[in-house]
Design an enzyme around this catalytic site. Structure first.
Site, mmCIF file in Angstrom:
data_model
loop_
_atom_site.group_PDB
_atom_site.id
_atom_site.type_symbol
_atom_site.label_atom_id
_atom_site.label_comp_id
_atom_site.label_asym_id
_atom_site.label_seq_id
_atom_site.Cartn_x
_atom_site.Cartn_y
_atom_site.Cartn_z
ATOM 1 N N THR A 1 4.134 7.082 -12.096
ATOM 2 C CA THR A 1 4.253 5.777 -12.752
ATOM 3 C C THR A 1 4.365 5.899 -14.268
ATOM 4 O OG1 THR A 1 3.192 4.672 -10.904
ATOM 5 C CG2 THR A 1 3.237 3.477 -12.987
ATOM 6 N N SER B 1 6.110 5.982 -5.765
ATOM 7 C CA SER B 1 5.778 5.481 -7.104
ATOM 8 C C SER B 1 6.864 5.774 -8.127
ATOM 9 C CB SER B 1 4.462 6.082 -7.588
ATOM 10 O OG SER B 1 3.410 5.683 -6.777
ATOM 11 N N ASP C 1 -0.901 0.294 -10.104
ATOM 12 C CA ASP C 1 -0.159 1.337 -9.403
ATOM 13 C C ASP C 1 -0.477 1.326 -7.912
ATOM 14 O OD1 ASP C 1 1.519 3.486 -9.002
ATOM 15 O OD2 ASP C 1 0.044 4.971 -9.592
#
Length: 192
Positions: A141, A88, A42
């Site tokens: 995410t 994200s 991530d």
């Protein structure tokens, strides 16, 4: 770099690069594989990998796979000049669904329509599915693989969608905030 790894019944792995093509393609689940594992660093970009590679005392394991691909997840917000970076939520949605969307959007297109994600596709093909994260479960995410909503900040709505997945047995394993337990949680998920 984003890769998919599939375990064959004999325990060996086959690694398949994600397509660089912007068009949609159909993925057929081959019967000879028992698992597909999609791992995301991530917030990790090309510069992070370069910096890691400069540290000669460490090896970037991602480079050890026989096949890899680069995935550009630039959001529609950036492409239309409305933002200077991709967040994200948009990035993970692009990875999860194959479609670009706006910053803050999770699992929906630019008009807010639901996009089928890879976890849902796997489930529709009777595969068992899991999401494991070191983030909170409503983080952008993991939520891109679990939810469909136009704001990553509506945690109550995201949590209710995740609770519904669990209640309806639409996911087989879910673990969040695992940090030091990552290896054991992955082993648990794979045993399922």
């Amino acid at each position: 770099t984003h890769i998919m790894s599939a375990m064959k019944p004999d325990g060996s792995a086959k690694v398949r690069a994600l397509s660089k093509a912007p068009e949609t393609s159909t993925f057929v689940f081959p019967e000879k594989y028992t698992s597909v594992i999609f791992m995301i660093g991530d917030g990790m970009g090309f510069q992070h990998v370069k910096m890691f590679e400069k540290n000669k005392s460490m090896t970037f394991v991602g480079n050890m796979f026989p096949v890899s691909a680069k995935s550009v997840t630039r959001s529609l917000s950036v492409m239309k000049g409305e933002a200077g970076y991709t967040d994200s939520a948009a990035s993970a949605t692009a990875m999860a669904t194959g479609f670009k969307t706006y910053n803050k959007y999770l699992g929906v297109d630019e008009n807010g329509a639901t996009l089928l994600n890879i976890r849902e596709l796997a489930r529709a093909n009777e595969a068992k599915t899991a999401v494991i994260t070191t983030d909170v479960v409503t983080g952008a995410t993991p939520s891109a693989f679990l939810c469909h909503h136009n704001s990553r900040h509506d945690t109550e709505i995201l949590q209710s969608q995740i609770d519904a997945l669990l209640a309806n047995n639409e996911i087989d394993y879910l673990a969040a905030k695992v940090d030091n337990e990552l290896t054991s949680k992955m082993a648990e998920a794979l045993s399922i």
